[in-house]
Design an enzyme around this catalytic site. Structure first.
Site, PDB file in Angstrom:
ATOM      1  N   ASP A   1      -1.768  -0.986   6.138  1.00  0.00           N
ATOM      2  CA  ASP A   1      -1.859  -0.579   7.189  1.00  0.00           C
ATOM      3  C   ASP A   1      -3.350  -0.211   7.605  1.00  0.00           C
ATOM      4  O   ASP A   1      -3.962   0.267   8.386  1.00  0.00           O
ATOM      5  CB  ASP A   1      -1.480   0.890   7.514  1.00  0.00           C
ATOM      6  CG  ASP A   1      -1.830   1.867   6.826  1.00  0.00           C
ATOM      7  OD1 ASP A   1      -1.869   1.940   5.571  1.00  0.00           O
ATOM      8  OD2 ASP A   1      -2.279   3.052   7.480  1.00  0.00           O
TER       9      ASP A   1
ATOM     10  N   ASP B   1       0.929  -1.143  -0.071  1.00  0.00           N
ATOM     11  CA  ASP B   1      -0.053   0.045  -0.117  1.00  0.00           C
ATOM     12  C   ASP B   1       0.918   1.293  -0.021  1.00  0.00           C
ATOM     13  O   ASP B   1       2.072   1.203   0.345  1.00  0.00           O
ATOM     14  CB  ASP B   1      -0.833   0.058   1.090  1.00  0.00           C
ATOM     15  CG  ASP B   1      -1.826   1.186   1.323  1.00  0.00           C
ATOM     16  OD1 ASP B   1      -2.257   1.488   0.442  1.00  0.00           O
ATOM     17  OD2 ASP B   1      -1.708   1.624   2.604  1.00  0.00           O
TER      18      ASP B   1
ATOM     19  N   ASP C   1      -0.163   5.165   1.016  1.00  0.00           N
ATOM     20  CA  ASP C   1      -0.332   6.162   2.290  1.00  0.00           C
ATOM     21  C   ASP C   1      -0.161   5.220   3.441  1.00  0.00           C
ATOM     22  O   ASP C   1      -1.172   4.341   3.888  1.00  0.00           O
ATOM     23  CB  ASP C   1      -1.706   6.855   2.130  1.00  0.00           C
ATOM     24  CG  ASP C   1      -1.557   7.459   0.721  1.00  0.00           C
ATOM     25  OD1 ASP C   1      -1.327   8.661   0.963  1.00  0.00           O
ATOM     26  OD2 ASP C   1      -1.930   6.884  -0.263  1.00  0.00           O
TER      27      ASP C   1
END
Length: 234
Positions: free
Chosen positions: A174, A16, A18
């Site tokens: 996250d 991922d 961000d």
């Protein structure tokens, strides 16, 4: 160190963007606070906005204006936030500590790496080179395929572009959607505690690994590769 029996030696690590590779929250938050200032409102404290960064416009506008998709006024704010963010995407955004070393270690081990993000291409394409990630093996954005995460399509597209079976890919993120997408794609999943996990405990997500730092991820990758090779030599 004991590993799940289904693990094979990874050939590609997908990330991922961000909250996983890059700390983009400062610029995301600044853009939504521009909207508040334009409307005569005080800025929303950064400590409130930061944990919502992985949710993009939904998270930022929800935290700053108390609106959710479908609410009156949400769509106008979303489009305005896109414009403000695009105008200043890489002012304060940086890679998390240890990410450069992690990517160098992945390359040194002969593995590929790529980015799979829900961020639209209008942001991903200009941002990635500005923060030092132009050497990614592939970049799949939120609108590259007909579906965004938690659908597995973006992750499967990344594996296709790299020419690697999804079963030999790991996906690191996250957010719960990252783990759901990785699991659905048949990949090993890693929840990274260094990102924007917010108030949700990542241990409830069912990831194969939950790690605290990029250095922990590199150590785990190296340990898994060594373990698999040792088992194959028996």
């Amino acid at each position: 160190m004991n590993f799940p029996s289904r693990l094979s030696a990874p050939r590609a690590i997908l990330f991922d963007l961000d909250g996983t590779l890059a700390d983009t929250a400062p610029d995301l938050a600044a853009a939504v606070n521009v909207l508040r200032t334009e409307r005569g409102l005080a800025p929303t404290p950064y400590a409130i906005l930061r944990p919502t960064a992985s949710a993009g416009a939904r998270g930022m506008i929800g935290a700053a204006f108390g609106l959710a998709p479908g609410d009156e006024g949400y769509e106008d704010l979303r489009l305005a936030w896109f414009d403000r963010y695009q105008a200043a995407m890489a002012v304060h955004s940086t890679l998390f500590d240890g990410v450069n070393e992690l990517l160098e270690g992945i390359r040194a081990a002969g593995m590929e790496w790529g980015i799979v993000t829900n961020k639209p291409m209008r942001f991903t394409d200009p941002l990635v080179p500005q923060i030092g990630l132009a050497h990614a093996g592939c970049i799949v954005s939120g609108d590259t395929t007909p579906h965004a995460k938690p659908h597995p399509a973006p992750l499967l597209e990344a594996a296709r572009r790299l020419g690697i079976d999804p079963a030999h890919c790991w996906y690191v993120g996250d957010d719960l959607r990252d783990i759901e997408a990785g699991r659905a794609a048949g990949m090993v999943t890693v929840a990274c505690n260094w990102g924007y996990c917010g108030a949700i405990d990542p241990s409830t997500w069912g990831a194969d690994f939950q790690l605290d730092t990029p250095a922990d991820l590199l150590a785990t990758l190296n340990a898994v590769v060594a373990s698999v090779r040792a088992a194959e030599a028996v």
